[in-house]
Structures are given as structure tokens and as C-alpha cells.
Motif scaffolding. Structure first.
Motif, short mmCIF file in Angstrom:
data_model
loop_
_atom_site.label_atom_id
_atom_site.label_comp_id
_atom_site.label_asym_id
_atom_site.label_seq_id
_atom_site.Cartn_x
_atom_site.Cartn_y
_atom_site.Cartn_z
N ASN A 84 47.64 43.47 49.77
CA ASN A 84 48.86 44.05 49.23
C ASN A 84 48.62 45.55 49.28
OD1 ASN A 84 51.11 44.92 47.86
ND2 ASN A 84 50.62 43.89 45.94
N ARG A 85 48.93 46.14 50.41
CA ARG A 85 48.54 47.53 50.70
C ARG A 85 48.87 48.48 49.55
NH1 ARG A 85 50.37 50.83 56.19
NH2 ARG A 85 48.84 52.53 55.98
N PRO A 86 47.88 49.25 49.06
CA PRO A 86 46.51 49.45 49.60
C PRO A 86 45.43 48.67 48.84
CG PRO A 86 47.03 51.21 48.10
CD PRO A 86 48.19 50.26 48.04
N GLN A 87 45.75 47.46 48.38
CA GLN A 87 44.79 46.65 47.64
C GLN A 87 44.37 45.46 48.49
OE1 GLN A 87 47.42 45.93 44.32
NE2 GLN A 87 46.44 47.51 43.08
N TYR A 88 43.07 45.18 48.52
CA TYR A 88 42.54 44.14 49.39
C TYR A 88 41.45 43.34 48.65
CZ TYR A 88 44.40 47.77 52.45
OH TYR A 88 45.20 48.73 53.02
N GLU A 89 41.41 42.04 48.88
CA GLU A 89 40.38 41.21 48.26
C GLU A 89 39.99 40.08 49.20
OE1 GLU A 89 40.98 41.44 43.50
OE2 GLU A 89 42.38 40.14 44.57
N ARG A 90 38.67 39.83 49.28
CA ARG A 90 38.18 38.69 50.08
C ARG A 90 38.32 37.42 49.27
NH1 ARG A 90 33.39 36.02 50.75
NH2 ARG A 90 32.34 37.42 49.27
N ILE A 91 38.88 36.39 49.85
CA ILE A 91 39.15 35.16 49.12
C ILE A 91 37.88 34.54 48.55
CG2 ILE A 91 39.93 32.76 49.40
CD1 ILE A 91 42.13 33.81 51.20
N GLY A 92 36.79 34.61 49.31
CA GLY A 92 35.54 34.03 48.84
C GLY A 92 34.96 34.69 47.61
N ALA A 93 35.44 35.89 47.29
CA ALA A 93 34.95 36.62 46.13
C ALA A 93 35.85 36.43 44.90
CB ALA A 93 34.84 38.11 46.45
N LEU A 94 36.95 35.71 45.07
CA LEU A 94 37.91 35.54 43.98
C LEU A 94 37.60 34.30 43.14
CD1 LEU A 94 41.24 36.38 45.84
CD2 LEU A 94 39.89 37.86 44.35
N ASN A 95 38.15 34.29 41.93
CA ASN A 95 38.01 33.12 41.07
C ASN A 95 38.94 32.02 41.56
OD1 ASN A 95 37.23 31.70 38.57
ND2 ASN A 95 39.39 31.97 38.04
N VAL A 96 38.39 30.83 41.76
CA VAL A 96 39.17 29.68 42.21
C VAL A 96 39.70 28.94 40.99
CG1 VAL A 96 39.13 27.49 43.46
CG2 VAL A 96 37.87 29.46 44.36
N GLU A 97 41.02 28.88 40.87
CA GLU A 97 41.65 28.19 39.75
C GLU A 97 41.58 26.67 39.93
OE1 GLU A 97 43.08 29.46 36.98
OE2 GLU A 97 42.58 31.52 37.53
N CYS A 98 41.79 26.23 41.15
CA CYS A 98 41.71 24.79 41.46
C CYS A 98 41.61 24.63 42.97
CB CYS A 98 42.91 24.03 40.91
SG CYS A 98 44.50 24.70 41.41
N GLY A 99 41.01 23.53 43.40
CA GLY A 99 40.78 23.30 44.81
C GLY A 99 39.49 23.96 45.27
N VAL A 100 39.26 23.98 46.57
CA VAL A 100 38.10 24.61 47.17
C VAL A 100 38.54 25.43 48.37
CG1 VAL A 100 36.45 22.84 46.41
CG2 VAL A 100 37.65 22.55 48.58
N VAL A 101 37.76 26.47 48.71
CA VAL A 101 38.15 27.36 49.81
C VAL A 101 37.95 26.71 51.17
CG1 VAL A 101 37.77 29.47 48.51
CG2 VAL A 101 35.89 28.49 49.82
N ASN A 102 37.16 25.65 51.25
CA ASN A 102 37.01 24.91 52.50
C ASN A 102 38.13 23.87 52.54
OD1 ASN A 102 35.61 24.43 54.96
ND2 ASN A 102 34.70 22.59 54.08
#
Length: 202
Positions: free
Chosen positions: A55-73
Motif C-alpha cells: 500500500n504505497r509507500p508501505q510494504y510488508e512481507r507476508i511471511g513476517a506477518l501474524n497469521v490470524e488463521c490458515g497457513v501461508v503454504n
């Protein structure tokens, strides 16, 4: 010369395969408090660990975020919900891009995109337009605390997004703890199932 042609064909095929895999994951739901649901609409598993939200100019790597539910794979058809840490979501007007890497100005890196309301300042809309996943000037509807922004599953237009009551973590992409489906709750311990060591002859 023949080897060069084969190499070029191989590169082209590999690029097409990568693009096909990238197109599988979409931004499925956005809440005003910064929860983002991503869905795998393809037929192959996609690991989002190294994907980025923008969300320019803010950026975040998904793997570094808190997972509320589910898995990143993400398995086919499944969803994962993450909470943004530094990306601010303005439900009255903002944008969100999903990238396979941190090359945010490249159309070859953006996977999905949505912009809604009267978003002020610089955006990544032109990158999404160049990638063919958004129409210049198009806008999805604004949302609020009681209504979230949802994707209908088909197309790349603002009209493919709609407002609805929040369904984050309520249908798919839920882990066993969130659903309360541990072995004790389900009554599936070894004794209940009659699967003790003596019965099994072990």
C-alpha cells in the motif's frame, strides 16, 4: 543456433508457468482493521512466505506477518488471513497490491491489485494496469467497520468487488485450534476409538 532456440523456448515456457502459478492467488477480503484474506483459486499449492503486500509507500512481507488463521503454504481452494503491522488500511479510499517479490515497480512482480474510494497520493495502479490486472481509473466500493471488501472470484474490475458482513476466518483457511477441532473435542482419543496397543496387536 538450434541450442539457442531451445533455450529461448525453455525460458518462455518457464515464464508462462510462473505467471500461471502467480495468477492463482488473489486478495479475497479486506477489513478496516487491517486483516487481509488471500485465497488460492488455482489447482496448485502456492507458498506465500516470500510474497509481499503493498500500500504505497508501505510494504510488508507476508511471511513476517501474524497469521490470524490458515497457513501461508496455500493448498488449492484454501485461504489464509494475515494482520498487517505497518500497512494502514483506509476503508474510505486506499489500495492493496499482492506481489511475488519486493520489486514493486515491476508489472511482472504484481500478482493481484485493488483500489477503492478516493485514494490520495501516489499508488501502484499504473503497475497493475500495465500487468493487465486492473483498469485505469476503476474503483472498488468503499467499506467500513461492519462491512468488508470482498472479491467475487472472477475478473479484475472494481465491480468484481462487493460489500458484505465480515467472513474472515469463518469459512475456510481455518486451523484446527480456531475451529476447536482438537482430538479431545472430537472425542477421538485412542481409547474411544478402541485403538489401544493390545487391540492392534502391537
Amino acid at each position: 543456433m538450434r541450442r539457442m532456440k531451445w533455450n529461448l523456448l525453455l525460458v518462455a515456457f518457464s515464464s508462462l508457468l510462473i505467471l500461471t502459478l502467480e495468477a492463482q492467488v488473489v486478495i479475497n477480503e479486506i477489513t478496516s482493521d487491517g486483516k487481509i484474506e488471500i485465497r488460492n483459486i488455482g489447482s496448485d499449492t502456492v507458498n506465500l512466505e516470500q510474497y509481499w503486500l503493498c500500500n504505497r509507500p508501505q510494504y510488508e512481507r507476508i511471511g513476517a506477518l501474524n497469521v490470524e488463521c490458515g497457513v501461508v503454504n496455500l493448498l488449492p481452494g484454501m485461504m489464509v488471513t494475515v494482520s498487517t503491522a505497518t500497512i494502514d488500511i483506509d476503508s474510505d479510499g486506499d489500495e492493496l497490491g499482492l506481489y511475488l517479490d519486493s520489486q514493486f515497480s515491476l508489472s511482472s512482480s504484481i500478482v493481484d491489485y485493488v483500489i477503492w474510494g478516493a485514494r490520495a497520493g501516489s499508488t501502484r495502479e499504473s503497475v497493475a494496469v500495465e500487468a493487465g490486472i486492473w483498469t485505469d481509473g476503476d474503483r472498488a466500493p468503499v467499506f467500513n467497520d461492519s462491512l468488508t471488501l470482498n472479491y467475487d472470484g472472477g475478473g479484475d474490475e472494481g465491480t468484481d468487488f462487493f460489500l458484505a458482513s465480515p467472513t474472515i476466518c469463518s469459512i475456510m483457511g481455518m486451523d484446527m485450534d480456531t475451529m476447536g477441532m482438537d482430538m479431545d473435542t472430537m472425542g477421538m482419543d485412542m481409547d474411544t476409538m478402541g485403538m489401544d496397543m493390545d487391540t492392534m496387536g502391537m
